[in-house]
Design a protein around this motif. Structure first.
Motif, mmCIF file in Angstrom:
data_model
loop_
_atom_site.group_PDB
_atom_site.id
_atom_site.type_symbol
_atom_site.label_atom_id
_atom_site.label_comp_id
_atom_site.label_asym_id
_atom_site.label_seq_id
_atom_site.Cartn_x
_atom_site.Cartn_y
_atom_site.Cartn_z
ATOM 1 N N VAL A 515 22.517 31.172 43.901
ATOM 2 C CA VAL A 515 23.491 32.145 43.418
ATOM 3 C C VAL A 515 24.809 31.438 43.141
ATOM 4 O O VAL A 515 25.307 30.677 43.975
ATOM 5 N N ARG A 516 25.379 31.682 41.963
ATOM 6 C CA ARG A 516 26.667 31.089 41.586
ATOM 7 C C ARG A 516 27.639 32.209 41.249
ATOM 8 O O ARG A 516 27.303 33.177 40.584
ATOM 9 N N GLY A 517 28.844 32.104 41.715
ATOM 10 C CA GLY A 517 29.867 33.100 41.450
ATOM 11 C C GLY A 517 30.662 32.756 40.207
ATOM 12 O O GLY A 517 30.224 31.988 39.343
ATOM 13 N N GLY A 518 31.885 33.309 40.092
ATOM 14 C CA GLY A 518 32.733 33.058 38.933
ATOM 15 C C GLY A 518 34.082 33.711 39.130
ATOM 16 O O GLY A 518 34.366 34.323 40.163
ATOM 17 N N ASN A 519 34.926 33.645 38.076
ATOM 18 C CA ASN A 519 36.262 34.226 38.157
ATOM 19 C C ASN A 519 36.489 35.306 37.106
ATOM 20 O O ASN A 519 37.622 35.677 36.809
ATOM 21 N N GLU A 520 35.400 35.807 36.489
ATOM 22 C CA GLU A 520 35.519 36.851 35.477
ATOM 23 C C GLU A 520 35.937 38.187 36.110
ATOM 24 O O GLU A 520 35.831 38.392 37.312
ATOM 25 N N THR A 521 36.389 39.096 35.236
ATOM 26 C CA THR A 521 36.813 40.429 35.688
ATOM 27 C C THR A 521 35.674 41.426 35.468
ATOM 28 O O THR A 521 35.116 41.500 34.356
ATOM 29 N N ILE A 522 35.360 42.172 36.515
ATOM 30 C CA ILE A 522 34.249 43.143 36.456
ATOM 31 C C ILE A 522 34.794 44.535 36.736
ATOM 32 O O ILE A 522 35.497 44.750 37.741
ATOM 33 N N LEU A 523 34.503 45.473 35.839
ATOM 34 C CA LEU A 523 34.845 46.884 36.048
ATOM 35 C C LEU A 523 33.660 47.549 36.746
ATOM 36 O O LEU A 523 32.579 47.672 36.168
ATOM 37 N N ILE A 524 33.866 47.978 37.992
ATOM 38 C CA ILE A 524 32.794 48.586 38.798
ATOM 39 C C ILE A 524 33.022 50.093 38.847
ATOM 40 O O ILE A 524 34.091 50.548 39.300
ATOM 41 N N VAL A 525 32.017 50.865 38.366
ATOM 42 C CA VAL A 525 32.121 52.329 38.333
ATOM 43 C C VAL A 525 31.000 52.892 39.195
ATOM 44 O O VAL A 525 29.816 52.781 38.843
#
Length: 642
Positions: A515-525
């Motif tokens: 599993v690799r993460g990141g620094n992107e922006t995620i809109l969680i609804v």
């Protein structure tokens, strides 16, 4: 003016013919008299017909009355014929009557002519009326026979003791009996015992109220021994001397009763399905939190001994509960499908080894594949679930061993297609699973697809296996039938719509990557607070920037401030505020067509459309999911990995 009397008079003395006409007029007749003085004129006049009476002299030059009579009987057999002559012997008179003359009158007795004419005309009219009445009666009898022999109903007359007096010929076609078989027999002897008291009560009511029309539904024994549902309408006609009984109209409503029962069963299953889907959806949200936090506890690496085992037990219990909710979703047809063209032959062939292991050594597995590809547009995992559940059900029905036969055939049989309304049989693929087990009792057969209904011992079945099969088949727009006899085994037949596409090749599973993460922006609804908190914390731990909302409306508000920063939308499909996840995604796609989206839900069909199908290019994550599944899905979507 009197009644018109058309007369043909064979007479060589015109004066006497005029006298006859005058005498008839004096008696009130309006006379139309045609005079013929010889054979040629007489026979020519006969060809015109339409006379009320024929008068003929017995003796004419080159002709006589008997010859004229014979000719008249050939050409005008219904017209009365009177011999009127000055000289006729007794023997000639007798011969004329034998030949068919109505009467004879001597010219010496003119006073006898008018009464003889009147009597002849009256008798002829009476004969014609009787003949017309007989013709009408015969016609009505033909109509009655046609109606009683061909109508859908049975017409019956019973006496006051309930004994058959009359049964229409349609009895044979509807109930298999010849009318004479039931003559003199009590109608009550063929009524189902459970319905007998009610039928006798309404019969007594009919006896007591002659003018009342009464109705009743009950079961009646067919000649072949089966029970048929009849709807009867009866009325007391005992006071009518021409009938003298209870008149009953009986209609076979067995097919209607079957359809009504099927409708009630379908409505019941739909109601249970809605309940099951709602429970599974809510339960999956709870399981997501349980399973997620249990996984986080394990991933933390700070647990040991009993605490670590407890976390593992929690996770395993959540996984078992998740399996149950998946079956509920399958039954309620609220799973998201990922269909593709596949050959049912290959699906069964790929599962054959696993099925053999499940069945054990004492059960023989017979496989019969279709001679050509049996292609259906289906979710392979769901069809494997159907096969697995049917096989397990058959295995449990054969504790002493037996045979399980699986057959694939491209096309329903014509009989099955007609019976089930499936239309062209070549548009279907038939999967048949037969066993030699204990069979299913008739009283249980209509309930076997209900969730949680099972005939197995306590603890040996959840009652969801066949309910799952039913839901999956329905979700694929198919049908399922069951035929079973106690002690003789069971056959399940699944009909699936055939596909004209070529089957896709099976993809080999890809080994799990780190599993690799990141620094992107995620809109969680996500409208469920605990689930939203878990997901936000988990993804934040992988380095992602989080924007969160608890509904589609709130998500639009957040989007207005940060739409250029959002790299991915993670949204639940089922949400409040009259906007589901699919609608939210479509609104955002109008502004950012390339926006990455992952859908997630416990179920989806109720909101995003009946039998929602996951299209290629759309990502979906089924609740409950483990943290690493979510992390993989997010990274794959952002990286454009399908």
């Amino acid at each position: 003016m009197g009644s018109l009397l058309r007369v043909l008079h064979l007479e060589d003395d015109p004066d006497y013919s005029d006298l006859v006409g005058t005498m008839l007029q004096k008696e009130g007749y309006e006379v139309e008299l045609v005079l013929a003085v010889n054979r040629v004129q007489f026979e020519a006049a006969l060809m015109r017909d339409g006379y009320d009476i024929i008068l003929a002299d017995y003796l004419l030059p080159e002709y006589n009355g008997l010859d004229a009579l014979r000719t008249a009987k050939k050409l005008c057999p219904e017209t009365p014929f009177l011999l009127v002559s000055g000289t006729i012997g007794e023997q000639a008179a007798i011969e004329s009557l034998k030949t068919g003359a109505t009467d004879y009158v001597l010219k010496l007795w003119p006073e006898r002519l008018i009464p003889a004419v009147r009597r002849a005309v009256r008798e002829t009219c009476e004969r014609r009326e009787r003949k017309q009445a007989q013709t009408e009666l015969f016609r009505r009898e033909k109509y009655f026979r046609a109606l009683t022999e061909n109508c859908l109903d049975i017409l019956t007359i019973l006496n006051r003791e309930g004994i058959y007096i009359y049964n229409s010929p349609s009895l044979k076609r509807v109930l298999g009996y010849e009318p004479k078989e039931l003559a003199g027999r009590s109608a009550f002897s063929l009524v189902h015992p459970d319905d007998l008291a009610g039928v006798q009560d309404i019969f007594q009511e009919a006896l007591s109220y002659p003018d009342r029309t009464l109705r009743r539904e009950f079961r009646f024994r067919h000649q072949d021994g089966s029970w048929r549902f009849l709807e009867v309408v009866g009325q007391n006609r005992l006071s009518d001397p021409e009938i003298g009984g209870i008149v009953i109209n009986s209609r076979d409503i067995s097919d209607r009763k079957t359809l009504e029962e099927q409708l009630r069963q379908a409505q019941k299953m739909e109601a249970i399905g809605q309940l099951a889907g709602g429970v599974a959806h809510d339960f999956n949200n709870i399981l997501t939190v349980i399973q997620g936090h249990a996984a986080l506890l394990e991933m933390g690496g700070r647990l040991s001994g009993p605490a670590a085992r407890s976390a593992q037990q929690i996770k395993q219990a959540a996984e078992r509960a998740s399996a149950l909710t998946r079956q509920l979703l399958a039954f309620s047809r609220r799973q998201v499908m990922q269909p593709r063209p596949l050959d049912l032959n290959e699906t069964v062939r790929n599962m054959s080894k696993m099925l053999a292991r499940i069945l054990g050594e004492d059960i023989q597995l017979d496989l019969e594949y279709a001679t050509r590809p049996a292609v259906v547009h289906a979710d392979s995992g769901m069809l494997e679930q159907v096969l697995m559940n049917l096989a397990v059900n058959s295995r449990d029905a054969m504790p002493q061993g037996g045979v399980l036969a699986i057959k694939i055939a491209p096309g329903a049989s014509n009989g099955s297609a007609a019976k089930n309304g499936t239309g062209d049989p070549l548009k279907w693929v038939r999967l048949t699973v037969s066993d030699t087990g204990c069979g299913i009792a008739p009283e249980f057969q209509r309930r076997i697809f209900e969730p949680f209904f099972t005939t197995k011992e306590m603890g040996k079945g959840t009652g969801l296996g066949l309910a799952t099969v039913y839901g999956i088949v329905k979700q694929h727009q198919g049908r399922i039938e069951v035929e079973s006899q106690v002690g003789a085994g069971t056959t399940f037949t699944v009909f699936l719509p055939a596909s004209a596409q070529a089957p896709e090749a099976n993809h080999k599973p890809v080994a799990e990557k780190p599993v690799r993460g990141g620094n992107e922006t995620i809109l969680i609804v996500e409208d469920e607070g605990p689930v939203r908190e878990l997901v936000c914390n988990l993804l934040a731990g992988y380095g992602y920037k989080i924007v969160q909302a608890n509904s589609g409306v709130k998500a639009l508000e957040a989007w207005a401030h940060c739409q250029q920063k959002v790299d991915l939308l993670l949204t639940d499909l089922v949400m409040p505020d009259r906007m589901n996840g699919r609608e939210l995604a479509e609104k955002l796609w109008t502004e950012r067509p390339g926006l990455k989206v992952i859908f997630t839900s416990g179920y989806s069909a109720e909101v995003v459309g009946k039998d929602f199908v996951l299209r290629r290019g759309l990502n979906y994550l089924q609740k409950p999911y483990e943290p690493h599944q979510l992390a993989h899905a997010i990274r794959d979507c952002l990286d454009g990995v399908n």
